[in-house]
Design an enzyme around this catalytic site. Sequence first.
Site, PDB file in Angstrom:
ATOM      1  CG  HIS A  68      -1.676   1.267   1.422  1.00  0.00           C
ATOM      2  ND1 HIS A  68      -2.870   1.532   0.774  1.00  0.00           N
ATOM      3  CD2 HIS A  68      -1.426   2.356   2.181  1.00  0.00           C
ATOM      4  CE1 HIS A  68      -3.310   2.726   1.137  1.00  0.00           C
ATOM      5  NE2 HIS A  68      -2.445   3.247   1.989  1.00  0.00           N
ATOM      6  CD  GLU A  69       1.932   3.473   3.670  1.00  0.00           C
ATOM      7  OE1 GLU A  69       2.072   4.550   3.038  1.00  0.00           O
ATOM      8  OE2 GLU A  69       0.974   3.290   4.459  1.00  0.00           O
ATOM      9  CG  HIS A  72       0.421   6.356  -0.642  1.00  0.00           C
ATOM     10  ND1 HIS A  72      -0.696   7.001  -1.142  1.00  0.00           N
ATOM     11  CD2 HIS A  72       0.019   5.750   0.508  1.00  0.00           C
ATOM     12  CE1 HIS A  72      -1.722   6.791  -0.329  1.00  0.00           C
ATOM     13  NE2 HIS A  72      -1.320   6.035   0.671  1.00  0.00           N
ATOM     14  CG  HIS A  76       5.854  11.444  -5.501  1.00  0.00           C
ATOM     15  ND1 HIS A  76       6.811  11.636  -4.530  1.00  0.00           N
ATOM     16  CD2 HIS A  76       5.874  12.586  -6.248  1.00  0.00           C
ATOM     17  CE1 HIS A  76       7.375  12.826  -4.678  1.00  0.00           C
ATOM     18  NE2 HIS A  76       6.826  13.414  -5.718  1.00  0.00           N
TER      19      HIS A  76
END
Length: 202
Positions: A68-69, A72, A76
């Site tokens: 999940h991270e 992110h 980006h």
Amino acid sequence: RYDNDVVEMPGTGGELATHLLEKLEIQDVTVEKTEPNSDHYDPEGKVVRLSPNVFNGKSLTAITIAAHECGHALQHFTGYPPMFLRWHMIKFLAWAEKIGVMVLVATPIIALVTRSPHLGVATLICGIFFLLMPVLFHLLTLPVELDASFGRALPMLKDGEYLPESEIPKAKIILIAAALTYLSSSLASILNLYRWMIFLRR
């Protein structure tokens, strides 16, 4: 619920995060261990920060949260516009909440000094508006979180076969929880506003 280590997991959450970033050819993002319960991606420092149980863990939760991270970080890297909007809003958010608290504290004083109920009401509305900004912010972040979970992390886990097919439904539950983290913060902001309203009524 899914935080127990699974012996069959080939690596830890930290190792998976590093592997995914290399596979995605995101070379300027690093992975590091951070405080417990503070997993996040820092777009300014370009760092995926994972709590110890995720960084060192081999549980279903550790693997899913790490993905999940990294989702992110992929947002980006690909220039996902809603993420950049959230990033810029965060910088203003802390100031907005402080301004809202100061305005609400000053509301009864302003009303007494000026003896103008209209000015007091206007000040109160202004304070409420600033305190509601975190609520609006967290609602705006929900699509960003859902995209990180189901538009980025889940496809990575499936395509790379990092989890057996039988574990995917459980991973979806964890990804929903990860996406709703900011929604719980939104509810906390509403409760904070409610507390101030009770205080001002006294």
